[in-house]
Design an enzyme around this catalytic site. Sequence first.
Site, PDB file in Angstrom:
ATOM      1  CE  LYS A  20      -3.544  -2.763   2.152  1.00 64.64           C
ATOM      2  NZ  LYS A  20      -4.764  -2.919   2.990  1.00 64.64           N
ATOM      3  CD  GLU A  73      -7.530  -7.938  -0.428  1.00 64.82           C
ATOM      4  OE1 GLU A  73      -6.532  -8.298  -0.057  1.00 64.82           O
ATOM      5  OE2 GLU A  73      -7.500  -7.206  -1.253  1.00 64.82           O
ATOM      6  N   GLY A 107      -7.327  -5.123   7.213  1.00 63.70           N
ATOM      7  CA  GLY A 107      -6.804  -4.174   8.118  1.00 63.70           C
ATOM      8  C   GLY A 107      -7.535  -4.240   9.422  1.00 63.70           C
ATOM      9  CB  SER A 110      -6.832  -9.603   9.199  1.00 63.21           C
ATOM     10  OG  SER A 110      -7.274  -8.458   9.337  1.00 63.21           O
TER      11      SER A 110
HETATM   12  P1  PGA Z   1      -4.545  -6.567   5.477  1.00 60.25           P
HETATM   13  O1  PGA Z   1      -4.671  -6.109   3.937  1.00 60.25           O
HETATM   14  O2  PGA Z   1      -3.714  -7.839   5.443  1.00 60.25           O
HETATM   15  O3  PGA Z   1      -3.943  -5.441   6.259  1.00 60.25           O
HETATM   16  O4  PGA Z   1      -5.841  -7.091   6.099  1.00 60.25           O
HETATM   17  C1  PGA Z   1      -4.766  -6.927   2.974  1.00 60.25           C
HETATM   18  C2  PGA Z   1      -5.230  -6.178   1.723  1.00 60.25           C
HETATM   19  O5  PGA Z   1      -5.751  -4.813   1.692  1.00 60.25           O
HETATM   20  O6  PGA Z   1      -4.902  -6.389   0.543  1.00 60.25           O
END
Ligand code: PGA
Length: 249
Positions: free
Chosen positions: A11, A167, A173, A213
Amino acid sequence: MVKPLIAANWKMNMTTGESVAFARRLAENLAQLKDRKIVIAPPFTSLYPVAEILKGTGIHLAAQNLHWEKAGAYTGEISAFMLCDIGCRYVLVGHSERRTLFGENSEGVNKKVRAALNRGLEPIVCIGETLGERESERTFDILAKQIKEGLNNLSTDDIRRVVLAYEPLWAIGTGKTATADQAEEVHGFIRGELGRTFGKEASSGVAIIYGGSVKPENITGLMAQPDINGALVGGASLDFESFARIVQY
Ligand code: PGA
């Protein structure tokens, strides 16, 4: 048998210095794992220096976004052509943050998927439902729509070069992962939808990866499911040790 694919989505994190240091550790420690694909999606500013380090290691580079036009007056945008030029093999398309924070819709996602495929990039197409949609039992309808619109006009050959990332928005997150059973149920549904459009043979070879996550503590259970072919890792991919443990599930 689909080769497992573990992708890091950094990100808007990591300076070029941090990215380079991480990529060096990856190249030194994990490049020997030939039974799985490792993909890193750094921010645009780090793509080129990371590409130079990953060259010849078998670890792949992904961008987090692209524009569908090849070139022109599109201030602030980057094309598939440019991403190929610096050695990207994959590109994330339609991540939920792009859809919710930057107004991307399925029509744009479809244009990006086709632009990526036309240039030889493999799109990692992200789909998922919100908590409200899950609670009102609309998960499958929402996903079917995202698949139909996002993959509109693709051929059977095209679909072989697409990665689907499931997802659920409520798991991104938040520290709240879908259970392995919940994720498997959806992955099975996604494969079924792909099969209806592109045929069983082509759909059985598509990598369907889970994101939301993912951590060292839950990766093994997820990867034990027959239709979960990998993971898209956000937060836990920013720390080398944690990402290395996930890759070596
Ligand atoms: P995360 O994000 O592992 O922090 O939940 C996954 C993503 O947005 O691809």
